[in-house]
Design a protein around this motif. Structure first.
Motif, PDB file in Angstrom:
ATOM      1  N   GLY A 132      17.369  51.771  45.353  1.00  0.00           N
ATOM      2  CA  GLY A 132      17.136  50.578  44.544  1.00  0.00           C
ATOM      3  C   GLY A 132      15.689  50.315  44.187  1.00  0.00           C
ATOM      4  O   GLY A 132      15.347  50.166  43.001  1.00  0.00           O
ATOM      5  N   PRO A 133      14.791  50.249  45.172  1.00  0.00           N
ATOM      6  CA  PRO A 133      13.380  49.980  44.865  1.00  0.00           C
ATOM      7  C   PRO A 133      12.734  51.019  43.956  1.00  0.00           C
ATOM      8  O   PRO A 133      11.736  50.742  43.306  1.00  0.00           O
ATOM      9  N   ARG A 134      13.316  52.203  43.916  1.00  0.00           N
ATOM     10  CA  ARG A 134      12.777  53.275  43.068  1.00  0.00           C
ATOM     11  C   ARG A 134      13.444  53.302  41.697  1.00  0.00           C
ATOM     12  O   ARG A 134      13.146  54.177  40.879  1.00  0.00           O
ATOM     13  N   GLY A 135      14.355  52.374  41.447  1.00  0.00           N
ATOM     14  CA  GLY A 135      15.054  52.345  40.167  1.00  0.00           C
ATOM     15  C   GLY A 135      16.019  53.489  39.984  1.00  0.00           C
ATOM     16  O   GLY A 135      16.339  53.874  38.852  1.00  0.00           O
ATOM     17  N   LEU A 136      16.526  54.038  41.080  1.00  0.00           N
ATOM     18  CA  LEU A 136      17.390  55.217  41.018  1.00  0.00           C
ATOM     19  C   LEU A 136      18.861  54.921  41.300  1.00  0.00           C
ATOM     20  O   LEU A 136      19.692  55.821  41.208  1.00  0.00           O
ATOM     21  N   MET A 137      19.192  53.689  41.627  1.00  0.00           N
ATOM     22  CA  MET A 137      20.572  53.373  41.992  1.00  0.00           C
ATOM     23  C   MET A 137      21.502  53.529  40.789  1.00  0.00           C
ATOM     24  O   MET A 137      21.284  52.922  39.742  1.00  0.00           O
ATOM     25  N   PRO A 138      22.537  54.357  40.914  1.00  0.00           N
ATOM     26  CA  PRO A 138      23.488  54.523  39.806  1.00  0.00           C
ATOM     27  C   PRO A 138      24.155  53.193  39.447  1.00  0.00           C
ATOM     28  O   PRO A 138      24.409  52.358  40.317  1.00  0.00           O
ATOM     29  N   ASN A 139      24.426  53.017  38.164  1.00  0.00           N
ATOM     30  CA  ASN A 139      24.977  51.765  37.669  1.00  0.00           C
ATOM     31  C   ASN A 139      25.935  52.073  36.525  1.00  0.00           C
ATOM     32  O   ASN A 139      25.551  52.740  35.558  1.00  0.00           O
ATOM     33  N   PRO A 140      27.180  51.589  36.588  1.00  0.00           N
ATOM     34  CA  PRO A 140      28.126  51.882  35.513  1.00  0.00           C
ATOM     35  C   PRO A 140      27.678  51.351  34.158  1.00  0.00           C
ATOM     36  O   PRO A 140      27.983  51.940  33.116  1.00  0.00           O
ATOM     37  N   LYS A 141      26.917  50.236  34.140  1.00  0.00           N
ATOM     38  CA  LYS A 141      26.440  49.669  32.873  1.00  0.00           C
ATOM     39  C   LYS A 141      25.410  50.578  32.204  1.00  0.00           C
ATOM     40  O   LYS A 141      25.197  50.494  31.001  1.00  0.00           O
ATOM     41  N   LEU A 142      24.768  51.432  33.006  1.00  0.00           N
ATOM     42  CA  LEU A 142      23.769  52.349  32.472  1.00  0.00           C
ATOM     43  C   LEU A 142      24.349  53.743  32.240  1.00  0.00           C
ATOM     44  O   LEU A 142      23.633  54.659  31.840  1.00  0.00           O
ATOM     45  N   GLY A 143      25.635  53.899  32.508  1.00  0.00           N
ATOM     46  CA  GLY A 143      26.283  55.188  32.302  1.00  0.00           C
ATOM     47  C   GLY A 143      26.009  56.202  33.387  1.00  0.00           C
ATOM     48  O   GLY A 143      26.294  57.392  33.221  1.00  0.00           O
TER      49      GLY A 143
END
Length: 233
Positions: A132-143
């Motif tokens: 999360g803090p590295r902006g690497l967490m997968p997210n369905p909204k981001l594909g």
């Protein structure tokens, strides 16, 4: 350090402090001032009229730059079985499940993008404090949480850029390289600004895009006329 400072001062010559330049002129000025021995990244910074501490003022999304970023992106994929095979065939740099989670927990993260098959999220979800803090967490909204693993990898390696507003209301990203043609850099900038415009949150009030500037990795910033960022008629 003194040599770098001198180069930067020289590069600033001809750039009027506080002046807003049309996009085409700004890109031309930045390209003309490249002095590094490597292919510098051209970066955009946007000050937005939002307070991301409020959920209805958060700005986050992805944009596919028409000419890519000029950067090689290393992709990790959480998958097993057929999905893992699909990821490997599509060019993922790291593929795994529990074994990959152990590597991440240990701080071994040789990648800039993480994609996950939906059935992997119970495993990936436990890595939130690391990814999360590295902006690497997968997210369905981001594909990046998807069953279409191959398409997600292709997008990540083909110039897709993730953006997320920071605490001070600033969004920044690399939009190409100094070696890019002038028109390609301009098109990438307009594509990025267009994505930010479309991502305007419901809670944003007043002026949404306040200030925009461009700079190369080692060069000075050039402030842009916001009106010049719209796609030409």
């Amino acid at each position: 350090m003194a040599r770098i400072g001198k180069k930067l001062r020289t590069a600033r010559e001809g750039i009027e402090p506080g002046k807003l330049y049309p996009l085409s002129e700004a890109v031309e000025m930045i390209k003309a001032r490249g002095a590094a021995k490597f292919d510098e990244t051209v970066e955009i910074a946007m000050n937005l009229g939002v307070d991301p501490r409020h959920a209805d003022q958060n700005v986050r999304g992805v944009v596919n730059l028409p000419h890519g970023t000029g950067k090689s992106v290393r992709v990790a994929v959480f998958a097993r079985g057929a999905k893992a095979e699909e990821a490997e065939k599509a060019g993922a740099d790291v593929v795994g499940a529990e074994d990959l989670a152990e590597r991440v927990q240990a701080g071994d993260m040789p990648f800039e993008r993480v994609i996950a098959a939906p059935d992997m999220m119970p495993i990936v979800g436990k890595l939130g404090r690391v990814l999360g803090p590295r902006g690497l967490m997968p997210n369905p909204k981001l594909g990046t949480v998807t069953n279409d693993i191959a398409a997600a990898i292709e997008a990540a390696k083909g110039g897709q850029v993730e953006f997320r507003v920071e605490k001070a209301g600033i969004v920044h990203a690399g939009v190409g390289k100094m070696s890019f043609d002038q028109d390609k850099l301009e098109e990438n900038v307009r594509a990025f600004v267009g994505a930010i415009t479309r991502a305007k949150p419901s809670g944003a009030k007043g002026t949404y895009i306040k200030r925009v500037s461009l700079a190369s990795t080692m060069g000075p910033g050039v402030k842009i006329e916001v009106g010049s960022l719209s796609a030409p008629a």
